[in-house]
Design a protein around this motif. Structure first.
Motif, PDB file in Angstrom:
ATOM      1  N   GLY A  32      45.621  42.072  41.174  1.00  0.00           N
ATOM      2  CA  GLY A  32      44.993  41.848  41.015  1.00  0.00           C
ATOM      3  C   GLY A  32      44.545  40.227  40.426  1.00  0.00           C
ATOM      4  O   GLY A  32      43.046  40.103  40.408  1.00  0.00           O
ATOM      5  N   ASN A  33      45.808  40.184  39.952  1.00  0.00           N
ATOM      6  CA  ASN A  33      45.808  38.745  39.696  1.00  0.00           C
ATOM      7  C   ASN A  33      46.707  37.638  40.471  1.00  0.00           C
ATOM      8  O   ASN A  33      46.118  36.283  40.248  1.00  0.00           O
ATOM      9  CB  ASN A  33      45.715  38.954  37.993  1.00  0.00           C
ATOM     10  CG  ASN A  33      43.821  39.224  37.070  1.00  0.00           C
ATOM     11  OD1 ASN A  33      43.283  38.695  37.417  1.00  0.00           O
ATOM     12  ND2 ASN A  33      44.521  40.026  37.030  1.00  0.00           N
ATOM     13  N   LYS A  34      47.371  37.814  40.299  1.00  0.00           N
ATOM     14  CA  LYS A  34      48.631  37.313  40.253  1.00  0.00           C
ATOM     15  C   LYS A  34      49.340  37.662  41.737  1.00  0.00           C
ATOM     16  O   LYS A  34      48.935  38.765  42.207  1.00  0.00           O
ATOM     17  CB  LYS A  34      50.415  38.240  39.821  1.00  0.00           C
ATOM     18  CG  LYS A  34      50.038  37.719  37.868  1.00  0.00           C
ATOM     19  CD  LYS A  34      51.375  38.154  37.255  1.00  0.00           C
ATOM     20  CE  LYS A  34      51.151  38.790  36.222  1.00  0.00           C
ATOM     21  NZ  LYS A  34      52.624  39.582  35.138  1.00  0.00           N
ATOM     22  N   LEU A  35      49.625  35.963  42.472  1.00  0.00           N
ATOM     23  CA  LEU A  35      49.348  36.802  43.358  1.00  0.00           C
ATOM     24  C   LEU A  35      51.307  35.837  44.100  1.00  0.00           C
ATOM     25  O   LEU A  35      51.742  35.466  43.563  1.00  0.00           O
ATOM     26  CB  LEU A  35      48.927  35.371  44.309  1.00  0.00           C
ATOM     27  CG  LEU A  35      47.255  35.667  44.439  1.00  0.00           C
ATOM     28  CD1 LEU A  35      46.378  34.449  44.813  1.00  0.00           C
ATOM     29  CD2 LEU A  35      46.766  37.004  44.893  1.00  0.00           C
ATOM     30  N   GLN A  48      48.735  32.047  40.850  1.00  0.00           N
ATOM     31  CA  GLN A  48      47.769  33.370  39.838  1.00  0.00           C
ATOM     32  C   GLN A  48      46.030  32.552  40.857  1.00  0.00           C
ATOM     33  O   GLN A  48      46.018  31.829  40.600  1.00  0.00           O
ATOM     34  CB  GLN A  48      47.869  32.235  38.430  1.00  0.00           C
ATOM     35  CG  GLN A  48      46.431  33.272  37.461  1.00  0.00           C
ATOM     36  CD  GLN A  48      47.623  35.198  37.033  1.00  0.00           C
ATOM     37  OE1 GLN A  48      48.513  35.136  36.749  1.00  0.00           O
ATOM     38  NE2 GLN A  48      46.947  35.425  36.139  1.00  0.00           N
ATOM     39  N   SER A  49      45.925  34.032  40.491  1.00  0.00           N
ATOM     40  CA  SER A  49      44.277  33.900  41.413  1.00  0.00           C
ATOM     41  C   SER A  49      42.924  32.944  40.306  1.00  0.00           C
ATOM     42  O   SER A  49      43.587  33.570  38.645  1.00  0.00           O
ATOM     43  CB  SER A  49      44.048  35.409  42.424  1.00  0.00           C
ATOM     44  OG  SER A  49      42.667  34.770  42.136  1.00  0.00           O
ATOM     45  N   SER A  52      39.881  37.708  39.350  1.00  0.00           N
ATOM     46  CA  SER A  52      40.578  38.777  39.886  1.00  0.00           C
ATOM     47  C   SER A  52      39.913  39.003  41.173  1.00  0.00           C
ATOM     48  O   SER A  52      39.103  39.167  41.732  1.00  0.00           O
ATOM     49  CB  SER A  52      39.762  40.032  38.819  1.00  0.00           C
ATOM     50  OG  SER A  52      39.831  41.292  38.793  1.00  0.00           O
ATOM     51  N   VAL A  53      41.067  39.639  42.141  1.00  0.00           N
ATOM     52  CA  VAL A  53      41.263  39.358  43.489  1.00  0.00           C
ATOM     53  C   VAL A  53      40.371  40.878  44.087  1.00  0.00           C
ATOM     54  O   VAL A  53      41.176  42.389  43.119  1.00  0.00           O
ATOM     55  CB  VAL A  53      42.676  39.361  43.596  1.00  0.00           C
ATOM     56  CG1 VAL A  53      42.444  39.642  45.935  1.00  0.00           C
ATOM     57  CG2 VAL A  53      43.103  38.240  43.824  1.00  0.00           C
ATOM     58  N   SER A  54      39.945  41.003  44.574  1.00  0.00           N
ATOM     59  CA  SER A  54      39.042  42.236  45.518  1.00  0.00           C
ATOM     60  C   SER A  54      39.702  42.326  46.529  1.00  0.00           C
ATOM     61  O   SER A  54      39.630  43.384  47.026  1.00  0.00           O
ATOM     62  CB  SER A  54      37.468  42.033  45.140  1.00  0.00           C
ATOM     63  OG  SER A  54      36.819  41.866  44.002  1.00  0.00           O
ATOM     64  N   ILE A  67      41.217  34.960  50.221  1.00  0.00           N
ATOM     65  CA  ILE A  67      40.923  35.843  48.870  1.00  0.00           C
ATOM     66  C   ILE A  67      40.275  35.747  48.441  1.00  0.00           C
ATOM     67  O   ILE A  67      39.223  34.561  47.618  1.00  0.00           O
ATOM     68  CB  ILE A  67      42.130  34.722  47.516  1.00  0.00           C
ATOM     69  CG1 ILE A  67      43.965  34.485  48.503  1.00  0.00           C
ATOM     70  CG2 ILE A  67      42.922  36.325  46.262  1.00  0.00           C
ATOM     71  CD1 ILE A  67      44.617  33.677  48.113  1.00  0.00           C
ATOM     72  N   LEU A  68      39.251  37.000  48.189  1.00  0.00           N
ATOM     73  CA  LEU A  68      38.245  37.166  47.516  1.00  0.00           C
ATOM     74  C   LEU A  68      38.522  37.686  45.858  1.00  0.00           C
ATOM     75  O   LEU A  68      38.739  38.343  45.592  1.00  0.00           O
ATOM     76  CB  LEU A  68      37.150  37.846  48.375  1.00  0.00           C
ATOM     77  CG  LEU A  68      36.279  38.859  47.836  1.00  0.00           C
ATOM     78  CD1 LEU A  68      35.079  37.493  48.085  1.00  0.00           C
ATOM     79  CD2 LEU A  68      35.489  39.996  48.605  1.00  0.00           C
ATOM     80  N   GLY A  69      37.263  36.642  44.898  1.00  0.00           N
ATOM     81  CA  GLY A  69      37.091  37.085  43.558  1.00  0.00           C
ATOM     82  C   GLY A  69      35.668  37.471  43.615  1.00  0.00           C
ATOM     83  O   GLY A  69      34.545  37.151  44.590  1.00  0.00           O
ATOM     84  N   ARG A  70      34.807  37.943  43.160  1.00  0.00           N
ATOM     85  CA  ARG A  70      33.985  38.082  42.489  1.00  0.00           C
ATOM     86  C   ARG A  70      32.953  36.672  42.342  1.00  0.00           C
ATOM     87  O   ARG A  70      31.705  36.170  42.300  1.00  0.00           O
ATOM     88  CB  ARG A  70      33.212  38.764  40.968  1.00  0.00           C
ATOM     89  CG  ARG A  70      32.096  38.627  41.015  1.00  0.00           C
ATOM     90  CD  ARG A  70      31.913  40.501  40.002  1.00  0.00           C
ATOM     91  NE  ARG A  70      30.326  40.693  39.847  1.00  0.00           N
ATOM     92  CZ  ARG A  70      30.384  41.821  40.704  1.00  0.00           C
ATOM     93  NH1 ARG A  70      30.485  42.515  41.653  1.00  0.00           N
ATOM     94  NH2 ARG A  70      28.781  41.483  40.141  1.00  0.00           N
TER      95      ARG A  70
END
Length: 142
Positions: A32-35, A48-49, A52-54, A67-70
């Motif tokens: 959700g955060n780390k990649l 790190q994104s 927050s990864v959706s 990588i999608l975030g809000r």
């Protein structure tokens, strides 16, 4: 409760929320955060994104992971092991690549936006003339 544990030889990742496969049995994994980018059962890159990864999607045309975030979209390039901002915005909820990876359709709380996957430019701005504007899932058919 945390997400499932992914076990590969020499690798143990906890709290996984998304896992997407690439071209050559390689994977991008997030909690959700780390990649983590895993190639040949080894963590080849960690980062790190910015958001927050959706969701995540693999683009086979460009051999890249979206990588999608809000509040934005990033692209991870496994050939260079780089994570770059791609598209800024707000209230992103979901996305999907069109066949041939030509366009990226991004759902928001106020409609959807189509982007050219190569240039990352918007094609025509937000589409809001919909019966219900909050888009939660996009599935490209065809």
């Amino acid at each position: 409760m945390r997400g499932p544990v992914i076990c590969m030889p020499g690798i143990k990742i906890t709290g996984v929320t998304k896992l997407i496969g690439g071209r050559d049995f390689d994977f991008l994994i997030t909690d959700g955060n780390k990649l983590q980018y895993v190639r040949d059962s080894v963590v080849a890159w960690e980062g790190q994104s910015a958001y927050s990864v959706s969701d995540m999607a693999f683009d086979s045309t460009r051999n890249a992971f979206w990588i999608l975030g809000r509040n934005g979209i990033q692209v991870f390039d496994p050939a260079k092991n780089t994570l770059q901002p791609a598209i800024g915005g707000s209230n992103f909820t979901c996305f999907a690549l069109t066949p041939g990876d030509k366009e990226l359709i991004v759902g928001t709380t106020e409609g959807f936006i189509t982007y050219d996957a190569s240039s990352k430019d918007s094609r025509g701005g937000p589409r809001m003339n919909l019966p219900w504007r909050e888009i939660t899932t996009i599935e490209v058919i065809g």
